[in-house]
Enzyme design. Structure first.
Site, PDB file in Angstrom:
ATOM      1  N   HIS A  75       0.842  -1.206   0.000  1.00 12.40           N
ATOM      2  CA  HIS A  75       0.000   0.000   0.000  1.00 12.40           C
ATOM      3  C   HIS A  75       0.874   1.252   0.000  1.00 12.40           C
ATOM      4  O   HIS A  75       1.827   1.351   0.768  1.00 12.40           O
ATOM      5  CB  HIS A  75      -0.905   0.009   1.240  1.00 12.40           C
ATOM      6  CG  HIS A  75      -2.062  -0.931   1.147  1.00 12.40           C
ATOM      7  ND1 HIS A  75      -3.092  -0.946   2.059  1.00 12.40           N
ATOM      8  CD2 HIS A  75      -2.358  -1.907   0.245  1.00 12.40           C
ATOM      9  CE1 HIS A  75      -3.971  -1.872   1.723  1.00 12.40           C
ATOM     10  NE2 HIS A  75      -3.541  -2.484   0.619  1.00 12.40           N
ATOM     11  N   TYR A 203      -8.947   4.937   8.170  1.00 16.81           N
ATOM     12  CA  TYR A 203      -9.031   5.250   9.608  1.00 16.81           C
ATOM     13  C   TYR A 203     -10.059   6.372   9.743  1.00 16.81           C
ATOM     14  O   TYR A 203      -9.863   7.462   9.210  1.00 16.81           O
ATOM     15  CB  TYR A 203      -7.694   5.759  10.131  1.00 16.81           C
ATOM     16  CG  TYR A 203      -6.599   4.721  10.249  1.00 16.81           C
ATOM     17  CD1 TYR A 203      -5.843   4.321   9.146  1.00 16.81           C
ATOM     18  CD2 TYR A 203      -6.300   4.155  11.490  1.00 16.81           C
ATOM     19  CE1 TYR A 203      -4.825   3.389   9.272  1.00 16.81           C
ATOM     20  CE2 TYR A 203      -5.275   3.219  11.616  1.00 16.81           C
ATOM     21  CZ  TYR A 203      -4.545   2.839  10.506  1.00 16.81           C
ATOM     22  OH  TYR A 203      -3.545   1.906  10.638  1.00 16.81           O
ATOM     23  N   PRO A 294      -3.257  -0.701  19.151  1.00 14.05           N
ATOM     24  CA  PRO A 294      -3.020  -1.127  17.762  1.00 14.05           C
ATOM     25  C   PRO A 294      -3.227  -0.045  16.703  1.00 14.05           C
ATOM     26  O   PRO A 294      -2.902  -0.246  15.543  1.00 14.05           O
ATOM     27  CB  PRO A 294      -4.015  -2.272  17.568  1.00 14.05           C
ATOM     28  CG  PRO A 294      -5.051  -2.067  18.602  1.00 14.05           C
ATOM     29  CD  PRO A 294      -4.393  -1.389  19.751  1.00 14.05           C
ATOM     30  N   LYS A 298       1.922  -0.699  15.364  1.00 14.00           N
ATOM     31  CA  LYS A 298       3.318  -0.757  15.814  1.00 14.00           C
ATOM     32  C   LYS A 298       3.656  -1.992  16.647  1.00 14.00           C
ATOM     33  O   LYS A 298       4.822  -2.230  16.944  1.00 14.00           O
ATOM     34  CB  LYS A 298       3.646   0.500  16.650  1.00 14.00           C
ATOM     35  CG  LYS A 298       3.655   1.776  15.830  1.00 14.00           C
ATOM     36  CD  LYS A 298       4.685   1.724  14.726  1.00 14.00           C
ATOM     37  CE  LYS A 298       4.508   2.854  13.729  1.00 14.00           C
ATOM     38  NZ  LYS A 298       5.056   2.524  12.420  1.00 14.00           N
ATOM     39  N   TYR A 388       4.336   6.188  10.330  1.00 16.17           N
ATOM     40  CA  TYR A 388       3.478   5.038  10.044  1.00 16.17           C
ATOM     41  C   TYR A 388       4.248   3.959   9.264  1.00 16.17           C
ATOM     42  O   TYR A 388       4.142   2.775   9.560  1.00 16.17           O
ATOM     43  CB  TYR A 388       2.240   5.478   9.245  1.00 16.17           C
ATOM     44  CG  TYR A 388       1.178   4.415   9.123  1.00 16.17           C
ATOM     45  CD1 TYR A 388       1.250   3.439   8.132  1.00 16.17           C
ATOM     46  CD2 TYR A 388       0.101   4.371   9.998  1.00 16.17           C
ATOM     47  CE1 TYR A 388       0.284   2.456   8.022  1.00 16.17           C
ATOM     48  CE2 TYR A 388      -0.876   3.395   9.893  1.00 16.17           C
ATOM     49  CZ  TYR A 388      -0.773   2.431   8.910  1.00 16.17           C
ATOM     50  OH  TYR A 388      -1.723   1.446   8.812  1.00 16.17           O
TER      51      TYR A 388
END
Ligand code: FAS
Ligand code: PHB
Length: 393
Positions: A75, A203, A294, A298, A388
């Site tokens: 991605h 998200y 979560p 990580k 990220y």
């Protein structure tokens, strides 16, 4: 009593323990893994879903990347959604890095396949596991297996036994501090037999709470809902789950496709970090030393970076250089606190916190302002993208 000797005794056959054993084997260093659950149980656990670019490179370097390369979904970004709008954060454009969606279950499957082919020594379904003489040159592990008492003498013991394991608990409380906090929300996670309704992870902050659309393959979707930490999965019918997901993820012109829910569970959220990841000849890796919520993806990646750092230290030790091993705890903890603050930021900006009714509405509008700033500022987006996709090991 059966007695064995090895260089490194590893407690726990989760991703951290299995990967460390494999990395040591790759360097010609012997290890034995002691796991208290069955191999079937370890293989069945559904957990993390996203690998940082550094994790993909670490697994590939150790010869574990074949299926990852063909089945992993690379991605280039994620979507942030709030106030009814969806915004793309383009990692590749911003910092030239990607992430790969490849479930932790698949990583563990690849590791167990590699260890099985190499005939590694892994004692599953061990009981009464205990570690001894950690601050001596001859630390030991005792356990029972198939009803027989076993003992392993090693140069080092590594606790890869997760949050509830025995290794961290074996460090004297006078030598260890624990830093932790809980969050006033939990995640209800589902696996559904339906093609993902999105090309990349979404998200979403909605006034009803957080929701996320992830995936495991082109045919299996992974979705999450914020729920109250005291809630129970029996209160959530499939219909109620899908209705909440439609409400929180829906935007004009987009359809969330439903499918058969094959797994659903509620996971509480916590942050925890131990003050040290080494004591004498005991080292801690992964969830044995730290836990993150979560939201920032990580947990698994931190375990992989701990293992990469510790394996380098152990390999250097056997070549006569102890600098990396001596510095492991400090280096891994510094990286972990960078992961903690990012996970905390992602969690706090994307979840509705209505514990204080008085300030809940202010808090929500402040969160919307924070997300609005991020989606308007390339500088802020670069910071999110860099964290990220994974800070350097
Ligand atoms: P693990 O807990 O995976 O493995 C520890 C192993 O040690 C286990 O096999 C256990 O059986 C064994 N063990 C324990 N006590 C023992 C003893 N006394 N003797 C011998 N063996 C013992 N991370 C993300 O990034 N994204 C997510 O979405 C996400 N979801 C999660 C959902 C849940 C329900 C949980 C619990 C965690 C989730 N995580 C997530 C975090 C998770 O992926 C961890 O970071 C990852 O499993 C860490 O791997 P290990 O350190 O190997 O610990
Ligand atoms: C998952 O797919 O399980 C997943 C992805 C990203 C996260 C957490 C979980 O931040």
């Amino acid at each position: 009593m059966s007695h064995e000797t090895t260089r490194v005794a590893i407690i726990g056959a989760g991703p951290a323990g299995l990967l460390l054993s494999w990395a040591l084997r790759d360097a010609g260093i012997s290890s034995i893994v002691v796991e208290n659950r069955s191999q079937e149980y370890v293989l069945a656990r559904i957990r993390a879903g996203v690998l940082e670019q550094g994790s993909v490179e670490a697994l590939t370097h150790l010869g574990l990347g074949e299926r990852l390369a063909t089945e992993g979904l690379v991605h280039d970004g994620i979507y942030l959604q709030f106030a009814g709008e969806r915004h793309r954060i383009d990692f590749t454009e911003l910092i030239g890095r990607t992430v790969t969606v490849y479930g932790q279950q698949e990583v563990v499957k690849d590791l167990i396949a590699a260890h099985t082919a190499a005939n590694s020594t892994i004692y599953y379904e061990s009981a009464d596991v205990a570690v001894h003489d950690l601050d001596t040159k001859n630390p030991r592990v005792s356990f029972t297996h198939d009803g027989q008492a076993h003992e392993i003498s090693a140069d080092f013991i590594v606790g890869a036994d997760g949050f509830h394991g025995v290794c961290r608990a074996s460090i004297p409380t006078t030598a260890l501090a624990l830093y932790d906090r809980s969050y006033p929300f939990a995640w209800l996670g589902i696996l559904a037999d339906v093609a993902p309704s999105t090309d990349e992870l979404i998200y979403a902050l909605h006034e009803d709470g957080f929701a996320m659309h992830s995936m495991r393959s082109h045919h299996i979707s992974r979705l999450y809902l914020q729920v109250d930490p005291t809630d129970s999965i029996v209160n959530w019918s499939d219909e109620r789950i899908w209705n909440a997901l439609h409400t929180r993820l829906g935007v004009p012109g987009w359809t969330l496709y439903e499918g058969t829910i094959t797994e659903k569970s509620i996971t509480p959220m916590r942050s925890f970090v131990a003050s040290r990841l080494s004591y004498g000849n005991l080292f801690l890796v992964g969830d044995a030393g730290h836990i993150v919520p979560p939201t920032g993806a990580k947990g698994l990646n931190s375990a992989i970076s701990d293992v990469t750092l510790l394996a380098a230290g152990l390999i250097a030790h056997y070549s006569g250089d102890d600098a990396k091993l001596t510095g492991y705890s400090e280096l891994a903890l510094a990286r972990q606190w960078r992961a903690q603050q990012f996970s905390q930021w992602m969690t706090e900006v994307l979840h509705r916190n209505s514990t204080d009714v008085q300030s809940a509405e202010f808090e929500y509008r402040s969160q919307l302002g924070r997300l609005d700033y991020v989606t308007r500022s390339l500088h802020a987006q670069r910071g999110l993208a860099e964290q990220y996709t994974g800070l350097p090991f």
